[in-house]
Design a protein around this motif. Sequence first.
Motif, PDB file in Angstrom:
ATOM      1  N   ASP A 149       0.828  -1.214   0.000  1.00 32.16           N
ATOM      2  CA  ASP A 149       0.000   0.000   0.000  1.00 32.16           C
ATOM      3  C   ASP A 149       0.860   1.261   0.000  1.00 32.16           C
ATOM      4  N   LEU A 150       1.885   1.288  -0.852  1.00 31.39           N
ATOM      5  CA  LEU A 150       2.763   2.458  -0.917  1.00 31.39           C
ATOM      6  C   LEU A 150       2.027   3.681  -1.460  1.00 31.39           C
ATOM      7  N   PHE A 151       1.095   3.450  -2.389  1.00 33.52           N
ATOM      8  CA  PHE A 151       0.305   4.554  -2.931  1.00 33.52           C
ATOM      9  C   PHE A 151      -0.481   5.227  -1.806  1.00 33.52           C
ATOM     10  N   THR A 204      -0.881  14.274   6.222  1.00 33.22           N
ATOM     11  CA  THR A 204      -0.434  14.489   7.602  1.00 33.22           C
ATOM     12  C   THR A 204       0.902  15.226   7.683  1.00 33.22           C
ATOM     13  N   ASN A 205       1.381  15.732   6.531  1.00 34.03           N
ATOM     14  CA  ASN A 205       2.667  16.457   6.484  1.00 34.03           C
ATOM     15  C   ASN A 205       3.816  15.622   7.019  1.00 34.03           C
ATOM     16  N   ASN A 206       3.799  14.332   6.672  1.00 35.10           N
ATOM     17  CA  ASN A 206       4.829  13.411   7.140  1.00 35.10           C
ATOM     18  C   ASN A 206       5.917  13.221   6.075  1.00 35.10           C
ATOM     19  N   SER A 207       6.547  14.319   5.704  1.00 36.17           N
ATOM     20  CA  SER A 207       7.649  14.313   4.734  1.00 36.17           C
ATOM     21  C   SER A 207       7.339  13.526   3.464  1.00 36.17           C
ATOM     22  N   PRO A 208       6.266  13.873   2.750  1.00 36.67           N
ATOM     23  CA  PRO A 208       5.928  13.132   1.527  1.00 36.67           C
ATOM     24  C   PRO A 208       6.992  13.296   0.453  1.00 36.67           C
ATOM     25  N   GLU A 209       7.162  12.265  -0.344  1.00 35.05           N
ATOM     26  CA  GLU A 209       8.094  12.293  -1.463  1.00 35.05           C
ATOM     27  C   GLU A 209       7.328  11.958  -2.747  1.00 35.05           C
ATOM     28  N   ASP A 210       7.977  12.157  -3.880  1.00 28.21           N
ATOM     29  CA  ASP A 210       7.354  11.791  -5.149  1.00 28.21           C
ATOM     30  C   ASP A 210       7.201  10.274  -5.227  1.00 28.21           C
ATOM     31  N   ASP A 241       8.952   6.890 -13.962  1.00 27.27           N
ATOM     32  CA  ASP A 241       8.508   8.273 -14.069  1.00 27.27           C
ATOM     33  C   ASP A 241       8.104   8.755 -12.682  1.00 27.27           C
ATOM     34  N   GLU A 242       8.377  10.009 -12.372  1.00 25.51           N
ATOM     35  CA  GLU A 242       8.048  10.550 -11.052  1.00 25.51           C
ATOM     36  C   GLU A 242       6.712  11.286 -11.090  1.00 25.51           C
ATOM     37  N   MET A 243       5.926  11.102 -10.033  1.00 27.62           N
ATOM     38  CA  MET A 243       4.652  11.801  -9.911  1.00 27.62           C
ATOM     39  C   MET A 243       4.565  12.447  -8.531  1.00 27.62           C
ATOM     40  N   SER A 244       4.235  13.712  -8.503  1.00 28.78           N
ATOM     41  CA  SER A 244       4.071  14.407  -7.231  1.00 28.78           C
ATOM     42  C   SER A 244       2.769  13.973  -6.574  1.00 28.78           C
ATOM     43  N   VAL A 245       2.822  13.638  -5.285  1.00 27.45           N
ATOM     44  CA  VAL A 245       1.614  13.232  -4.561  1.00 27.45           C
ATOM     45  C   VAL A 245       0.605  14.377  -4.526  1.00 27.45           C
ATOM     46  N   ALA A 246       1.102  15.604  -4.590  1.00 29.60           N
ATOM     47  CA  ALA A 246       0.223  16.773  -4.549  1.00 29.60           C
ATOM     48  C   ALA A 246      -0.807  16.733  -5.673  1.00 29.60           C
ATOM     49  N   GLN A 300       7.456   2.866  -6.619  1.00 28.27           N
ATOM     50  CA  GLN A 300       8.406   2.972  -5.509  1.00 28.27           C
ATOM     51  C   GLN A 300       8.067   4.218  -4.698  1.00 28.27           C
ATOM     52  N   TYR A 301       8.253   4.110  -3.392  1.00 29.78           N
ATOM     53  CA  TYR A 301       8.015   5.251  -2.519  1.00 29.78           C
ATOM     54  C   TYR A 301       8.899   5.131  -1.296  1.00 29.78           C
ATOM     55  N   LYS A 302       9.674   6.171  -1.056  1.00 29.13           N
ATOM     56  CA  LYS A 302      10.584   6.217   0.093  1.00 29.13           C
ATOM     57  C   LYS A 302      11.456   4.961   0.193  1.00 29.13           C
TER      58      LYS A 302
END
Length: 246
Positions: free
Chosen positions: A3-5, A14-20, A31-36, A199-201
């Motif tokens: 459940d990385l997505f 929650t402002n927990n240091s999100p990454e692309d 390819d990179e996607m911004s969570v925003a 991939q995430y973190k």
Amino acid sequence: MKDLFGKAILDYQTNNSPEDIITETSISEADEMSVAYLFREYKDMPKLEQKALQLAKGKILDVGCGAGSHALYLQEKGFDVTGIDISENAIEACKLRGLKNVKASDVLDLDTDTSTALSMTNQDDNKFDTILLLMNGTGIFGTLANISKHLKKLKSLLTEKGQVLIDSSDIIYMFDQDEDGAYEVPATGYYGELTFTMQYKGETEDFFPWLYIDYNTLQNACYANGLQCELVMEGEHFDYLAKLTL
């Protein structure tokens, strides 16, 4: 699945240091996607998504709601809307964002009894007037072989005059063409059946099937399962929005 997505969505909320998020398919490079992007407002959504939200009516089910942006927009417009997603983390983020009716569930696990529990209204009719599957909604079908069971499930959840609003893309453009102009697609299987991972973190999700489907193939599958299929709108890059009805 890890459940990385969903983790990325919850980290952003929650402002927990999100990454692309880094995504990759069997026919495309990483390819990179911004969570925003998943938290976008209506004005920032693609025209196909805006059109789907404009057409939404009555009691609404948002399948694969993700961060809940579509469902929240409709809720703010006064609609009775329910969001479901297989991601527990995404559902938690939706709750934190203020989505009232939300549940971690696969659409295939819903029935007319559980859909009663999903919505907080006391309507006698336990079905939905609008079912949304957006951001390549056909992806959750996984493969062509799974289309019928998903369409039959969606059909069972619709009211008599209900509609399914679903988008996808014809990805034939991603394949090379020979000198005669014919696309060099795989000899076996359907060219829109991909394997997808992310991939995430530093963590990598297990590969899972993901389906992009051209409109004609979707239309034929709908007819085979007792549904009408109407092309509502075409996007700027081989994508389209379709409306399915009984």
